[in-house]
Scaffold this active site. Sequence first.
Site, PDB file in Angstrom:
ATOM      1  N   GLY A 160      47.252  30.904  36.976  1.00  0.00           N
ATOM      2  CA  GLY A 160      47.930  31.991  37.679  1.00  0.00           C
ATOM      3  C   GLY A 160      49.427  31.819  37.861  1.00  0.00           C
ATOM      4  CE1 TYR A 173      45.363  34.167  50.320  1.00  0.00           C
ATOM      5  CE2 TYR A 173      45.922  36.485  50.589  1.00  0.00           C
ATOM      6  CZ  TYR A 173      46.129  35.264  49.974  1.00  0.00           C
ATOM      7  OH  TYR A 173      47.121  35.138  49.026  1.00  0.00           O
TER       8      TYR A 173
END
Length: 289
Positions: free
Chosen positions: A20, A157
Site C-alpha cells: 500500500g 479506527y
Amino acid sequence: MVEKAGSARGVVLITGTSSGIGLATAVAAARAGYTVVATLRDPERAGALRTAADEAGVTLDIRRLDITEETSLTDTVAEVAAAYGRLDAVVNNAGAGSVGTLELLTMDQIRAAFETNFFGTIAVTRAALPHLRSSRGRLVTIGSIGGIVGQPFNETYCAAKAAVEAYLESLAPVADTVGVTVSIVEPGPVLSSFVDNIDLDRPAMLAAAGPYTPALGGYLEYVPEMFASAQTPEEVAATVLDVLADPAPPFRVQTSQFAKEFVAGKLADLDGSAVVSTTRKWLGAASAE
C-alpha cells in the site's frame, strides 16, 4: 527538505512498508534521491517491497520494526541514526483497520487497534524526535479523513486516527520550537491491500450483528460506492513526497479533491448535524428505523 551531503536528499525512515501507501512511498522516496529505511513488522512479507524496488531500480534498507514493541522500535530507530549518522525524516504509515461497532467488538479488540494506530505511532515519534531535533528534520504521519469525520462501523479506527490528529496538532508548535516540522497527510479511500488486511468475513459479521444487522448490511453495501473514487497508493505517495520536499509544509494536507471537500465539510459543521446526517445515509434504509 534541505538536501543533506553524503546521503542524497536525506535519510528517511518509513513504517509499514510491506504494501500500500508505505510501499509506494518507500519506492517513490528512493527514486527521488532519499536514503530510505523501509521498515515492516514481518520481514517475511517484504517480497512485494523488494520486487517493487527492483523494478524501480532503487535500493532500500529494509529492517524489521513493530510499532507495538516499544523497546524494539526504540532500538531500531537508534540503530538507523547511528548507521547513517543522522535521521532527517520519519513517515509514520503503519496502522491497522478495525470494522465493527461498540457492542460487536471486545474491549481487547478496541485496545489493540489503539495500540497500533495511536500508541504505536506516538512511540515511533517519541523515539525519532531526538534525532529529528539534531537534523532539524520533519515528521510526516499518514492520517485519514476518518480522523476528522467519524464513520459508522469504523468507530475504533476513526477514534484512534482522531487521537493521532489531536496529538500531533498539539505537538506541532512545540516541535517547531526545536526545529522539527510536523505534518499529517489525510487520504480518503485508497485502493490498497490495507482494506483486504482487515480480513472481513461479511457473512459472519452479518450473522453476528444482532440488532445492528440492517445497519451493517446497509454500510457494507455502501462501501463499494465510497471506493469508486479511491486513489492509488502511488498518488498518496506523491503527496507525501511533496510534503517532504516543501520548505514550509502545512500541518494538514489532504491527498485528493474528495478528501479536501470531505474534511472541509466537517470543519464548517459546528454542531455536527450535517456530518451525522450524511453518514447516517451510509446505513441505507436502516437509518430511518
